[in-house]
Design a protein around this motif. Sequence first.
Motif, PDB file in Angstrom:
ATOM      1  N   HIS A 144       1.084  -1.296  -0.100  1.00  0.00           N
ATOM      2  CA  HIS A 144       0.113  -0.019  -0.165  1.00  0.00           C
ATOM      3  C   HIS A 144       0.985   1.184  -0.068  1.00  0.00           C
ATOM      4  O   HIS A 144       1.944   0.944  -0.399  1.00  0.00           O
ATOM      5  N   ALA A 166       1.345   3.394  -2.093  1.00  0.00           N
ATOM      6  CA  ALA A 166       2.149   3.774  -3.529  1.00  0.00           C
ATOM      7  C   ALA A 166       1.021   3.730  -4.659  1.00  0.00           C
ATOM      8  O   ALA A 166      -0.013   2.813  -4.526  1.00  0.00           O
ATOM      9  N   SER A 167       1.336   4.696  -5.776  1.00  0.00           N
ATOM     10  CA  SER A 167       0.494   4.447  -7.031  1.00  0.00           C
ATOM     11  C   SER A 167       0.537   3.208  -7.558  1.00  0.00           C
ATOM     12  O   SER A 167       1.736   2.181  -7.484  1.00  0.00           O
ATOM     13  N   ALA A 168      -0.241   2.835  -8.501  1.00  0.00           N
ATOM     14  CA  ALA A 168       0.109   1.509  -9.468  1.00  0.00           C
ATOM     15  C   ALA A 168       1.283   1.584 -10.142  1.00  0.00           C
ATOM     16  O   ALA A 168       1.945   0.864 -10.326  1.00  0.00           O
ATOM     17  N   ASP A 169       1.466   3.041 -10.785  1.00  0.00           N
ATOM     18  CA  ASP A 169       2.954   2.956 -11.549  1.00  0.00           C
ATOM     19  C   ASP A 169       3.982   2.637 -10.516  1.00  0.00           C
ATOM     20  O   ASP A 169       5.161   1.929 -10.896  1.00  0.00           O
ATOM     21  N   GLU A 170       4.011   3.049  -9.274  1.00  0.00           N
ATOM     22  CA  GLU A 170       5.185   2.972  -8.443  1.00  0.00           C
ATOM     23  C   GLU A 170       5.157   1.710  -7.801  1.00  0.00           C
ATOM     24  O   GLU A 170       6.346   0.991  -7.793  1.00  0.00           O
ATOM     25  N   ALA A 207      -4.982  -4.910  -8.074  1.00  0.00           N
ATOM     26  CA  ALA A 207      -5.173  -3.531  -7.270  1.00  0.00           C
ATOM     27  C   ALA A 207      -6.579  -3.996  -6.385  1.00  0.00           C
ATOM     28  O   ALA A 207      -7.226  -4.719  -7.167  1.00  0.00           O
TER      29      ALA A 207
END
Length: 94
Positions: free
Chosen positions: A51, A53-57, A79
Motif C-alpha cells: 500500500h 503507492a500508486s499503481a505506477d510506483e 489492485a
Amino acid sequence: MFFITLRFADKARAPQFMDAHNAWLRRGFDDGVFLVAGSLLPGAGGAILAHNASADEIETRVQADPFVAEGVVSAEIVAIAPGRTDERLAFLKA
C-alpha cells in the motif's frame, strides 16, 4: 492496496539472486510500502501485500525485484479497493 504474486518461472536460479531479492523486500518494508510478504505454498513462489503507492510506483518497484528482472519469477499485480476491514486494518481504507 495491491496484492502481488511472484510465481516461480525458474526456481533453480533462485538461490543465485536470493540475497538481492531479500534486500529488495527489506527496502519495501523500510519504505512503508510492503505490509506482508510470504511464501506461496507449496514452494510456488511468494506474495506481497502493499500500500502507500500508486499503481505506477508498484509496477516500477516490482520490476526492480532481482527475481523479476532475472526471470526467476513472473509477477502479477492485483489492485484492491478495500471496502471492509477489521478495525485493526482500518488504515488500509484511507
